[in-house]
Structures are given as structure tokens and as C-alpha cells.
Enzyme design. Structure first.
Site, PDB file in Angstrom:
ATOM      1  CG  ASN A  47      17.739  -6.113  22.819  1.00 27.24           C
ATOM      2  OD1 ASN A  47      18.616  -6.925  22.252  1.00 27.24           O
ATOM      3  ND2 ASN A  47      17.027  -5.342  22.540  1.00 27.24           N
ATOM      4  NE  ARG A 370      29.228  -5.553  16.951  1.00 28.66           N
ATOM      5  CZ  ARG A 370      30.414  -5.939  18.286  1.00 28.66           C
ATOM      6  NH1 ARG A 370      30.015  -7.577  18.029  1.00 28.66           N
ATOM      7  NH2 ARG A 370      29.944  -5.655  19.468  1.00 28.66           N
ATOM      8  NE  ARG A 400      30.183  -7.566  26.462  1.00 25.03           N
ATOM      9  CZ  ARG A 400      29.866  -5.656  26.742  1.00 25.03           C
ATOM     10  NH1 ARG A 400      28.721  -5.414  26.611  1.00 25.03           N
ATOM     11  NH2 ARG A 400      30.198  -5.137  27.294  1.00 25.03           N
ATOM     12  CG  HIS A 430      33.574   1.895  18.780  1.00 20.12           C
ATOM     13  ND1 HIS A 430      32.338   2.696  18.109  1.00 20.12           N
ATOM     14  CD2 HIS A 430      32.652   0.551  18.752  1.00 20.12           C
ATOM     15  CE1 HIS A 430      31.757   2.436  18.054  1.00 20.12           C
ATOM     16  NE2 HIS A 430      30.950   1.203  18.031  1.00 20.12           N
ATOM     17  CE1 TYR A 463      21.743  -4.422  13.356  1.00 20.92           C
ATOM     18  CE2 TYR A 463      23.586  -2.677  13.857  1.00 20.92           C
ATOM     19  CZ  TYR A 463      23.329  -3.671  14.832  1.00 20.92           C
ATOM     20  OH  TYR A 463      23.661  -4.743  15.359  1.00 20.92           O
ATOM     21  NE  ARG A 564      19.073   1.697  19.412  1.00 20.65           N
ATOM     22  CZ  ARG A 564      20.713   1.572  19.530  1.00 20.65           C
ATOM     23  NH1 ARG A 564      21.184   1.462  18.317  1.00 20.65           N
ATOM     24  NH2 ARG A 564      21.413  -0.072  20.141  1.00 20.65           N
ATOM     25  CG  HIS A 592      24.219   1.337  14.631  1.00 16.65           C
ATOM     26  ND1 HIS A 592      25.249   1.667  13.814  1.00 16.65           N
ATOM     27  CD2 HIS A 592      23.822   0.762  15.626  1.00 16.65           C
ATOM     28  CE1 HIS A 592      26.227   0.810  14.598  1.00 16.65           C
ATOM     29  NE2 HIS A 592      25.601   0.691  15.504  1.00 16.65           N
TER      30      HIS A 592
END
Length: 692
Positions: A47, A370, A400, A430, A463, A564, A592
Site C-alpha cells: 500500500n 480488471r 490502473r 467502472h 475481496y 474502509r 470491498h
């Protein structure tokens, strides 16, 4: 804390660092199994690396911009950057203390010797030498550093800086060595006489430098790495001229602005100065770290011992996995909800597999953000195209760090005859959506998937997300409108909020509807009736929505937030947010899912979807949120949310100073994730019994 006008807000970057501190707290928790604590250290390090790649370059550019243009109100001052550096420095100090003073001694009690700043025992040296000569040596390419050296250190690459003096010489030579962790495991592990030894590839090389530099004396060796900015999509975060100004600042340097030089504490000042000059690091944050970098590799610590890891929870079997009936037919009769990773992701794969081979399927539409490296869903879509189905895939190439993988799959699918759609350059898609169209006689039937997370079999293992399977006419009709918009070259110019009433789609009607729902609760509270809001998000940043929550708090609405990561809303401030509480959960799975619950005079309106409340999600992305209408499904999700809010084992409260406050005393033995698993396990067993 930042004040603008009527309200005040947390700084977004300090808030993000607060989340990473919470990850570090989990690494320090004695109740967490030992090997899992090592993983949390790796997650923290990963992170932080991303933070230095993505956020610090922007902060540095903004500070420079404000120095030139003091009236630039959106730019932070230098004090904020100092706070960021100070916070990360303290966190890394805590990281080192946890590892060296807590985890390493605990590992040794299990006869696991992680040679982190520890001498290499004689008993394993011969085997190490064999490994070095047979496997490692072939990858080492020393680069001599002198005035003629034209070498550019790559982003986040690990290097050794070696200083030596050759026999008969008076001047030292300096070399750079790439630590070849891209080709070899970062750790070497060996078992000897009942004990297991683990050491870094770095130390295997250090130990054998005399075999690489023969006829020389090694006078110094230490590691370093340079963190550079990622390829930033600034329009995601900033608008108009400010984004362009930041971009100009960032691109003044080739191949990415260096935001950090991380070096070992043993590095002499003259060698540090040499690195700064040689690689033009004057404006980078020079940070003294430990002797080892790239500690995200601790997520792959090579010891496997079930005694020292989380007790495995096998994925639960959903009723949708009943092989006696077609999944598509089952969904056409009744909505179903899947909770990942508690349920098996296999049912999502089966949805695409059945659609690709069902003779009645005429068309498949899906958005992919993704894609897994070995995606079974992508293979199913290729099969569908080869079976004569019309397949439309919106492939987001601006996800990304996943750009290359998504591009590879896009080419593969296009070659198979799939219609590949790409998002507008200034717009990311998204949304996590899929739609299957089938012909039954003269009728067309639609079946849809709408999710809070990606259709990715790898992330689905770790997730927590929710997937709705539905054939509700209002939802599938509007979902087809979403895909029709995505097929146009300019979806924003053609988009109309009127297209959507059941679905919330940004940037069309999503923000407006949420603002209206909050306002309705305000009116209820002002009338003296019960009013409440419960929202679960990854990130909360967008000011209009935050301001509306502040206003609702002022009207007396009880607001509970599970956030979160980034949270710019400050809870518990008199006159601003005294009726707002914020909590955060960090446990074995990454929280998530996004869920939005409004009291609605006791009717409990529930929305779920892909959208966080950040500027990028609200204004510059296609996002889709969907309602839960079936009472049994609403009850199910509300039960899971209640587990999370009541979690005093893994839940922490965020106070008005941005601190993670754990529960001081609790009788709870299990956290919300274990409670969720046990609830769903019992729920599925009860459903199976009733069916029999």
C-alpha cells in the site's frame, strides 16, 4: 483538518494513511495467526509503495504549483507534505519494531529462522553457495558507476550499491547490481536438522560478492530503491486547468518523477550524495529505511504451515449451483444474491459458461474492469463468439496497473470475433455489469449480473463483494440502455437521466438520487419521525454528498458509515456531525462491497453497486448502483451489515482526530467476517433442508 466554507473535512491523503495504519495494527495483533501477521506487513508495504507512486508525486507538484500561484486554493501547503512524510516515517518505524521485536522471536519459537538482519549460520552456507553459483550468478550484471555511466534506475526496482577496492589500487570503485527478484524468488528457504531457515535473495548475493568481484575487497554494500510516479490519470482526481497544470509539473521529468529514495541506514553520506546527484533525486523524499526494501514480498513468505495461518473456510455452495436446473432459467424465476468470497465464484463462471453454449442465447454484453491473468470468463466469451453469439465487451484499458493485461485480453477477444468497446478517453467505465439476451420462441428474455466488484476469479477469493442475479424487467431494460450508451463514441453527450429510474448511473442520475434520498431522511427527522442512513463504502470524498450528510446530521438523522479507506467526513463534531459515526473493518478479507440503506419510513430502501463517493466515481466514471427489492434478499444484506457494525473484534471507530480506536472491552469472540461465514453456512443448510 481542512476547512472550506461552512464545514471542515479530513485531508484525503492523511485519511488514506490512517487506513494503512489500521492494516499495520492487524500485523501487530497477537490474536492473528503468525503467518497472517507477516502478510499484513506485506500488505502495508505494498500500500505504501502505491501511495508513493500515485499520491506523493501529485502532492509534490501541487506544493510547487502553490508556491508559484499562492491563490491556488485546491493545492496543499508544504506543511501537509511534511505531515505525510512524518506519518509514513513513524509507520515504517513501527513496521520495523513489529517485525524485529515481535514476529521474528515468535517465528523462532516455531523453529523458523527468518534471517532478517541476522548472521547466516554456517550449517546452511554450503547450500547457499551452490544456489548462488547455479541459479543466481547468471542474473547479475554489475554496472560501474562513473562520470560516463548512463543508467536509469527503474521504478520500484531493487538495487545493491557496492563499493570495493581492487588489490594494488588506491581508488574505490562503485557498482550497482539489480537484485533479480523478477526472475528468482525473493526468498530462499532451506530446512536443516529440524529447523527452517529463510533469507532474502539480497543476502544470498551479499554473502557471495567475493565470488563476483574476485581480487577485490568489498568496503560497503547496501540496498536502495527509487519510487517514481505511476502513469497518473489526473482527470480522475482534478478538473479543468488544475489537472493540466499538475500534469505539466509531473512531465517535466522523463520516465516519471522520483518521489522517494529509500536507502539503508548503513549508507554513508558521501554515497547517498552520489546517488542523489547521479540519478537527479534532489526533489525526492530521501527516506532512511531498513536494510531490506520491497517488503510487500512478505505477502509471499515461503513458509506454509496451517497451524500458523487462518483456519480455512471452504467456499459455500450457493443454491444457484444446483446442477439439476439451468442457472439462467432459475434466475428468470427468482432473484438471487451471491456473497463473495464466502460463496464459490464458480456460479459466476457458470453464468457465462451457460450463456456461451446455450442455443437460445443471441447476445452477451459485459463490462470488464480488471481481468484475471488466466480468466475463465474471457475464455467463455471467446467460446460464445465462436458459437455464433453476438458478444459485446467494454474493456477498460485505463484500470490502473492492469492496463497491459486488459489490452492483451482485448486483442485476444477481438481476434475471436468479439466486439470490443473502449471507454471515452476522459471517462472510465467502472460498472460491474453483464447482460444475456436469449430467444424463447418469439419472445426475448434477459438475465443480468450486477456486482459491487470485478468479474475476476482471483480477487473474488479475497475481496468481499455482492453479486445480484436478476431478470427483473425494469432492471434489465435499463441495463440494456447502459450498454447502448457504451456503444456510442460519446456516451456523456447522449446520456439522459430519463433513461434510468430503477438503476442509478453516474454521471447521470446517481448523485442526484442519493442527494434526494438523504434529503428525504432529513425531512422525516424534522417532522419528528424516525430517520436513519447506513452506508458502506471503500472511500468517501465527494463534498456535495458529505455536506448533505452533515446537513442530515444537523436535522437529527442517525447516520452510520462503514468506510474502509479514505474518509474526508469528520464524525462527532458538535454542530456539524454529532449524529454521525464512522467505523472501519480490517480482517482476513478486503472489505470491498458498497451498500446504501435509507430508512424510508421503515421500508428500508437498499442500494448496492460499484460506486464509491469520490469525485472520480461521481463525475468521471460510468458507475451502476442497483436496488434490492426482494424482502428476503434485503433481510440477508441487512443482517450482514449488522454483523459488521457490531464488530468489536476487527472493527475500529474513526474519531474526530482521524485515529483508529479499537474496542477497549468486548465479550465478542468472533469478528463479522466469521459471523458472516457461519450465518451463510447455516442459511444454505436450512435452504437445502427445506428443499428436500
Amino acid at each position: 483538518m481542512m476547512e472550506t466554507g461552512k464545514y471542515s473535512y479530513f485531508d484525503r491523503d492523511l485519511s488514506w494513511l490512517s487506513f494503512n495504519e489500521r492494516v499495520l495494527m492487524e500485523a501487530g495483533c497477537p490474536e492473528v495467526p503468525l503467518l497472517e501477521r507477516m502478510k499484513f506487513l506485506g500488505i502495508f508495504s505494498s500500500n505504501l509503495d502505491e501511495f508513493y507512486r500515485v499520491r506523493v508525486p501529485v502532492l509534490m507538484a501541487l506544493v510547487k504549483l502553490k508556491k508559484k500561484q499562492p491563490t491556488t486554493t485546491e493545492a496543499p501547503d508544504r506543511e501537509l507534505l511534511k505531515k505525510v512524510w512524518h506519518t509514513t516515517f513513524l509507520q515504517q518505524q513501527r513496521f520495523g519494531e513489529l517485525l524485529e521485536e515481535d514476529l521474528l522471536p515468535r517465528l523462532e519459537k516455531e523453529h523458523i529462522y527468518f534471517l532478517y538482519n541476522r548472521p547466516v549460520p554456517e550449517v546452511i552456507k554450503e547450500r547457499l553457495t551452490t544456489y548462488f553459483l547455479e541459479e543466481v550468478l547468471a542474473h547479475l550484471q554489475p554496472v560501474l558507476l562513473n562520470e560516463n555511466t548512463a543508467f536509469f534506475p527503474f521504478n520500484n526496482e531493487l538495487y545493491l550499491l557496492v563499493e570495493l577496492i581492487r588489490k594494488g589500487e588506491t581508488e574505490t570503485e562503485k557498482y550497482m547490481l539489480t537484485i533479480p527478484s523478477a526472475f528468482l524468488p525473493r526468498f530462499y528457504s532451506v530446512e536443516e536438522k529440524g529447523s527452517r531457515y529463510v533469507l532474502f535473495l539480497d543476502d544470498v548475493i551479499r554473502l557471495h560478492l567475493p565470488l563476483l568481484f574476485r581480487e577485490a575487497v568489498i568496503t560497503h554494500c547496501s540496498s536502495f530503491k527509487i519510487t517514481r510516479d505511476a502513469e497518473l490519470d489526473l482527470d480522475d482526481e482534478y478538473q479543468g486547468d488544475l489537472a493540466q497544470q499538475i500534469e505539466r509539473q509531473l512531465h517535466k521529468r522523463d520516465n516519471g518523477l522520483a518521489s522517494r529514495l529509500l536507502y539503508s541506514p548503513s549508507l554513508p553520506s558521501n554515497l547517498l550524495e552520489m546517488l542523489v546527484q547521479k540519478f537527479q533525486l534532489r526533489h525526492a523524499n530521501l527516506m532512511e529505511g531498513g536494510n531490506y526494501h520491497h517488503l510487500k514480498d512478505l505477502m509471499d513468505f515461503p513458509i506454509k504451515d496451517s497451524r500458523l495461518a487462518f483456519l480455512r473456510w471452504p467456499p459455500l455452495i450457493s443454491p444457484l449451483q444446483d446442477t439439476r436446473v439451468s442457472l439462467l432459467k432459475a434466475v428468470s424465476e427468482k432473484d438471487a444474491l451471491l456473497h463473495l468470497p464466502y460463496h464459490s465464484f464458480g456460479v459466476v463462471q457458470r453464468f457465462f459458461n451457460e450463456a456461451s453454449t446455450d442455443p437460445s442465447t443471441s447476445e452477451i454484453m459485459v463490462s470488464l474492469y480488471r481481468v484475471a491473468a488466466q480468466s475463465k470468463i474471457a475464455h467463455a466469451l471467446i467460446t460464445a463468439a465462436k458459437n455464433g453469439k453476438q458478444v459485446w465487451v467494454l474493456m477498460e484499458l485505463k484500470a490502473r496497473f492492469d492496463e497491459a493485461n486488459n489490452l492483451r485480453w482485448a486483442k485476444k477477444m477481438k481476434e475471436a470475433g468479439i466486439h470490443i468497446l473502449y471507454s471515452d478517453p476522459g471517462l472510465k467505465v467502472h460498472a460491474k455489469i453483464a447482460l444475456v439476451k436469449r430467444k424463447e420462441g418469439l419472445r426475448e428474455r434477459y438475465t443480468a449480473l450486477l456486482a459491487t466488484g470485478n468479474f475476476n476469479e482471483q480477487t473474488a477469493k479475497s475481496y468481499t463483494d455482492h453479486v445480484l442475479f436478476t431478470s427483473r424487467p425494469d432492471i434489465v431494460r435499463e441495463l440494456e440502455n447502459v450498454f447502448l450508451l457504451l456503444r456510442t463514441k460519446k456516451p456523456l453527450s447522449l446520456g439522459r437521466a430519463a433513461f434510468f429510474s430503477s438503476l442509478l448511473v453516474s454521471p447521470f442520475n446517481l448523485q442526484k438520487t442519493f442527494l434526494s434520498l438523504i434529503h428525504e431522511e432529513m425531512e422525516e427527522a424534522k417532522a419528528g419521525r424516525p430517520a436513519s442512513i447506513f452506508i458502506k463504502l471503500n472511500n468517501l470524498e465527494e463534498k456535495q454528498l458529505i455536506d448533505q450528510l452533515y446537513a442530515a446530521s444537523g436535522a437529527g438523522v442517525k447516520i452510520r458509515l462503514l468506510v474502509r479507506g479514505i474518509c474526508r467526513l469528520i464524525p462527532g463534531l458538535p454542530g456539524q456531525s454529532e449524529h454521525i459515526q464512522v467505523k472501519r473493518i480490517v480482517d482476513r478479507y478486503l472489505e470491498h462491497g458498497r451498500v446504501f440503506v435509507f430508512h424510508k419510513r421503515g421500508a428500508q430502501k437498499v442500494w448496492m453497486g460499484s460506486a464509491d463517493w469520490m469525485n472520480r466515481n461521481i463525475y468521471r466514471r460510468i458507475e451502476v448502483c442497483f436496488p434490492l427489492e426482494e424482502n428476503s434478499l434485503k433481510t440477508e444484506i441487512l443482517t450482514l451489515l449488522d454483523f459488521q457494525w457490531q464488530d468489536e473484534v476487527k472493527g475500529t471507530t474513526i474519531n474526530d482526530e482521524l485515529m483508529n480506536i479499537p474496542s477497549v472491552t468486548t465479550d465478542q469472540e468472533t469478528g463479522s467476517q466469521e459471523n458472516t461465514y457461519r450465518f451463510l453456512e447455516e442459511h444454505e443448510q436450512t435452504a437445502e433442508t427445506n428443499e428436500k
